[in-house]
Design an enzyme around this catalytic site. Structure first.
Site, PDB file in Angstrom:
ATOM      1  N   HIS A  69      31.786  44.719  52.000  1.00 32.07           N
ATOM      2  CA  HIS A  69      30.966  43.499  52.012  1.00 32.07           C
ATOM      3  C   HIS A  69      31.746  42.317  51.449  1.00 32.07           C
ATOM      4  O   HIS A  69      31.638  41.193  51.953  1.00 32.07           O
ATOM      5  CB  HIS A  69      29.688  43.724  51.203  1.00 32.07           C
ATOM      6  CG  HIS A  69      28.667  42.652  51.358  1.00 32.07           C
ATOM      7  ND1 HIS A  69      28.476  41.666  50.422  1.00 32.07           N
ATOM      8  CD2 HIS A  69      27.751  42.422  52.342  1.00 32.07           C
ATOM      9  CE1 HIS A  69      27.493  40.861  50.816  1.00 32.07           C
ATOM     10  NE2 HIS A  69      27.046  41.293  51.980  1.00 32.07           N
ATOM     11  N   CYS A  70      32.541  42.575  50.437  1.00 34.27           N
ATOM     12  CA  CYS A  70      33.295  41.502  49.781  1.00 34.27           C
ATOM     13  C   CYS A  70      34.359  40.882  50.687  1.00 34.27           C
ATOM     14  O   CYS A  70      34.750  39.733  50.474  1.00 34.27           O
ATOM     15  CB  CYS A  70      33.966  42.032  48.527  1.00 34.27           C
ATOM     16  SG  CYS A  70      32.847  42.592  47.234  1.00 34.27           S
ATOM     17  N   ILE A  71      34.840  41.625  51.672  1.00 33.68           N
ATOM     18  CA  ILE A  71      35.934  41.118  52.516  1.00 33.68           C
ATOM     19  C   ILE A  71      35.434  40.647  53.871  1.00 33.68           C
ATOM     20  O   ILE A  71      36.245  40.383  54.766  1.00 33.68           O
ATOM     21  CB  ILE A  71      37.047  42.175  52.673  1.00 33.68           C
ATOM     22  CG1 ILE A  71      36.589  43.383  53.475  1.00 33.68           C
ATOM     23  CG2 ILE A  71      37.557  42.598  51.302  1.00 33.68           C
ATOM     24  CD1 ILE A  71      37.717  44.388  53.787  1.00 33.68           C
TER      25      ILE A  71
END
Length: 340
Positions: free
Chosen positions: A332-334
């Site tokens: 999700h962070c990338i």
């Protein structure tokens, strides 16, 4: 396009839920040897695998620093669009735009202030400007906020409700001197929402200061997936339980209590850094799919089963992100979704 300080009164804007249809997913190519050293090659391989997994469901656009755009194209192949723009780092969920939909069907987005999670890494000026550059590339309206905020801080249900954490958005390294009321007012104003649900967050998170996307996400309005740790003596498990209790005591913008679908964190994975992300819920929703992290341990099957229960109509694809999570984030962070 011209930057605007906030939504125009005659244009209604909405932040869609991540579970709604996407036009594409955005990513950003890793290039910082000073930050990732010997892990950089393995991180790039993981980004390639994530990009191709998502491309099985929807288009993917990869931002790459102009000095690395050609090598990124060679590694990614013809099926992934590479957009050459100045960037400092590779966490586009946090540095990229928060996309909005106009009521006339047009595209808009918020450009938050970005200071690398409280000036933890430098430089960050290119990432501070990245959201506006991506929105301009997409010919979308740009709404500039004064708030230091990252996309991983935000969980929206597409129906007026936002979940955030106090440890992140109220941290003095983001918005010193701003009251909780000021932060909440700006979030509602920029995202076209009606209610902010505050969770206490995670004071042990040394990288993001307790982003909400490390503990919960919306499945649909009124329904939330929430991480847990089965060990009653685990300190992070107690933090997750405290946050869940805070959620259970509140309602959403429509007055609904939250239905919760539990999902384990990667409790049987050994952390290899102080900022290691042991999260399964840090996945990417796509058109018809879920691309989620795997660590090769038994808890992964439990997590995959939980995701299948939450999203029975989506195909689940797992990607080993062992080279990414020591830096403090997962899938999700990338990634950053652009709504259809």
């Amino acid at each position: 396009m011209d930057r605007k300080t906030g939504p125009r009164p005659h244009v209604k804007l909405r932040r869609p839920g991540e579970f709604e249809p996407h036009a594409r997913t955005w990513m950003a190519w890793p290039h910082r040897k000073d930050l990732y050293g010997s892990r950089l090659a393995a991180m790039r391989e993981a980004y390639v695998e994530v990009a191709h997994a998502i491309a099985g469901f929807e288009p993917v656009s990869m931002v790459a620093h102009p000095d690395h755009a050609e090598s990124a194209r060679a590694r990614l192949g013809a099926g992934i669009e590479v957009v050459a723009l100045p960037i400092d780092d590779c966490w586009i969920r946090d540095s990229g735009p928060t996309f909005l939909k106009r009521d006339d069907g047009g595209l808009a987005g918020v450009s938050w202030r970005f200071n690398a999670w409280g000036e933890k890494h430098a430089p960050f000026d290119a990432d501070d400007a990245l959201a506006g550059r991506v929105l301009a590339h997409q010919q979308a309206d740009i709404f500039q906020s004064f708030l230091h905020c990252e996309g991983g801080s935000l969980a929206c249900d597409g129906d007026g409700t936002l979940i955030v954490t106090e440890t992140s958005l109220l941290h003095p390294n983001r918005n010193p001197g701003l009251s909780k009321a000021w932060v909440e007012t700006e979030l509602l104003r920029m995202l076209g929402l009606e209610k902010v649900v505050w969770l206490p967050g995670d004071p042990l998170d040394l990288e993001t200061d307790g982003h909400v996307d490390g503990m919960c996400c919306f499945v649909r309005p009124g329904v939330v997936m929430f991480e847990y740790n089965p060990d009653p003596n685990d300190l992070h498990g107690r933090i997750l339980a405290d946050n869940l209790a805070a959620l259970a005591s509140q309602t959403d913008a429509r007055g609904r209590s939250f239905e919760v679908i539990p999902i384990p964190e990667a409790y049987d994975v050994e952390a290899t850094s102080e900022v290691f992300a042991r999260s399964y819920i840090n996945f990417a929703l796509t058109n018809g799919g879920v691309v989620m992290p795997t660590y090769g341990t038994p808890s992964g099957e439990e997590a995959k089963a939980a995701v299948a229960r939450a999203f029975p109509d989506r195909r689940i694809v797992t990607v080993d992100v062992g080279a990414v999570v020591p830096a403090g984030g997962a899938i999700h962070c990338i990634t950053q979704e652009q709504p259809l």
